[in-house]
Write a protein that holds these residues in place. Structure first.
Motif, PDB file in Angstrom:
ATOM      1  N   TYR A 185       0.500 -62.193 -21.119  1.00 61.35           N
ATOM      2  CA  TYR A 185      -0.483 -60.987 -21.367  1.00 61.35           C
ATOM      3  C   TYR A 185      -0.177 -59.740 -20.419  1.00 61.35           C
TER       4      TYR A 185
ATOM      5  N   LEU B  24      -3.714 -54.739 -19.883  1.00 59.61           N
ATOM      6  CA  LEU B  24      -4.502 -54.812 -20.962  1.00 59.61           C
ATOM      7  C   LEU B  24      -5.448 -55.996 -20.991  1.00 59.61           C
ATOM      8  N   TYR B  25      -5.004 -57.070 -20.145  1.00 63.42           N
ATOM      9  CA  TYR B  25      -5.934 -58.336 -19.896  1.00 63.42           C
ATOM     10  C   TYR B  25      -7.158 -57.634 -19.032  1.00 63.42           C
TER      11      TYR B  25
ATOM     12  N   GLN C  31      -7.364 -56.855 -27.145  1.00 59.20           N
ATOM     13  CA  GLN C  31      -6.598 -58.084 -27.882  1.00 59.20           C
ATOM     14  C   GLN C  31      -5.732 -57.504 -29.170  1.00 59.20           C
TER      15      GLN C  31
ATOM     16  N   SER D 293       0.569 -54.476 -33.041  1.00 57.34           N
ATOM     17  CA  SER D 293      -0.791 -54.633 -32.753  1.00 57.34           C
ATOM     18  C   SER D 293      -1.548 -53.443 -32.565  1.00 57.34           C
TER      19      SER D 293
ATOM     20  N   TYR E 254      -0.885 -51.665 -29.843  1.00 58.23           N
ATOM     21  CA  TYR E 254      -0.734 -51.415 -28.528  1.00 58.23           C
ATOM     22  C   TYR E 254       0.748 -51.878 -27.971  1.00 58.23           C
TER      23      TYR E 254
ATOM     24  N   LEU F 204       1.285 -54.839 -25.626  1.00 60.77           N
ATOM     25  CA  LEU F 204       1.202 -56.240 -26.427  1.00 60.77           C
ATOM     26  C   LEU F 204       2.613 -56.430 -27.187  1.00 60.77           C
ATOM     27  N   ASP F 205       2.964 -55.298 -27.879  1.00 61.75           N
ATOM     28  CA  ASP F 205       4.113 -55.549 -28.947  1.00 61.75           C
ATOM     29  C   ASP F 205       5.441 -55.943 -27.955  1.00 61.75           C
TER      30      ASP F 205
ATOM     31  N   ALA G 269       5.459 -59.404 -26.495  1.00 61.94           N
ATOM     32  CA  ALA G 269       5.640 -60.414 -27.673  1.00 61.94           C
ATOM     33  C   ALA G 269       7.224 -60.615 -27.801  1.00 61.94           C
TER      34      ALA G 269
ATOM     35  N   PHE H  21      -2.870 -62.346 -29.144  1.00 62.68           N
ATOM     36  CA  PHE H  21      -3.178 -62.056 -27.691  1.00 62.68           C
ATOM     37  C   PHE H  21      -4.686 -62.115 -27.642  1.00 62.68           C
TER      38      PHE H  21
ATOM     39  N   HIS I 143      -8.124 -62.629 -25.354  1.00 64.52           N
ATOM     40  CA  HIS I 143      -8.812 -62.715 -23.994  1.00 64.52           C
ATOM     41  C   HIS I 143     -10.225 -63.639 -24.100  1.00 64.52           C
TER      42      HIS I 143
ATOM     43  N   THR J 117      -3.087 -68.932 -26.942  1.00 59.61           N
ATOM     44  CA  THR J 117      -3.338 -67.643 -26.456  1.00 59.61           C
ATOM     45  C   THR J 117      -2.515 -67.221 -25.384  1.00 59.61           C
TER      46      THR J 117
END
Length: 177
Positions: free
Chosen positions: A77, A81-82, A87, A113, A115, A118-119, A122, A151, A153, A173
């Motif tokens: 993560y 963003l976390y 998410q 996503s 974001y 996140l992308d 991944a 993803f 939280h 997760t």
């Protein structure tokens, strides 16, 4: 009286019509399938694209699909963003070769996503995935697969569909770094 040229054109059109109808009869079973896929496509704007990717002509369908060997997921993560409790879901298209290795150059984001962080997390984590390869009649086979990365939280609100995810795998997760 019909000119010679027109009669030849009619014969050509009739021959083409007969060839089209013969092809129609030969492919009759596919027409039912195609019609059902078309009706399904009306319910979701992304379904036709996904169906087209899955049913590519000339591809062998494996008897056994690839199986992930990683005990711990290699996805991390992004800390910023976390902290914001962002998410999302990322769907990757991976090519798993005959040895079970993910070919990094072929990895791409099939569904974002929304974001970029996140992308990219991944995609980066997918480089460390290990698989038992797909098999066709017992022989290893390289295949392209869709691989979802979720993803979540632990303190954020559940996203739509998360109850299904909880039933599938409670420890899927990615953890913050």
């Amino acid at each position: 009286m019909v000119p010679e040229r027109a009669r030849g054109g009619e014969r050509h059109d009739a021959g083409r019509y007969i060839a089209i109808m013969a092809n129609f009869v030969r492919c009759g079973t596919w027409l039912g399938f195609l019609a059902s896929v078309t009706v399904m496509g009306c319910t979701d704007q992304y379904t036709p694209k996904k169906v087209a990717h899955v049913f590519q002509a000339g591809r062998d369908i494996p008897d056994e699909t690839p199986k992930m060997l990683n005990e711990d997921l290699p996805f991390h993560y992004p800390p910023a963003l976390y902290a914001r409790r962002v998410q999302g879901n990322v769907t990757l298209r991976l090519y798993v070769d005959r040895l079970g290795q993910v070919t990094p150059d072929s990895t791409r984001i099939e569904e974002s996503s929304g974001y970029a962080g996140l992308d990219s997390a991944a995609v980066k984590g997918s480089q460390d995935l290990r698989f038992a390869p797909a098999k066709l009649r017992g022989a290893p086979l390289g295949v392209s697969i869709l691989f979802p990365v979720y993803f979540r939280h632990p303190e954020a609100r559940a996203l739509p569909g998360d109850t299904v995810l909880r039933r599938m795998r409670s420890t899927a997760t990615p953890q913050p770094r």
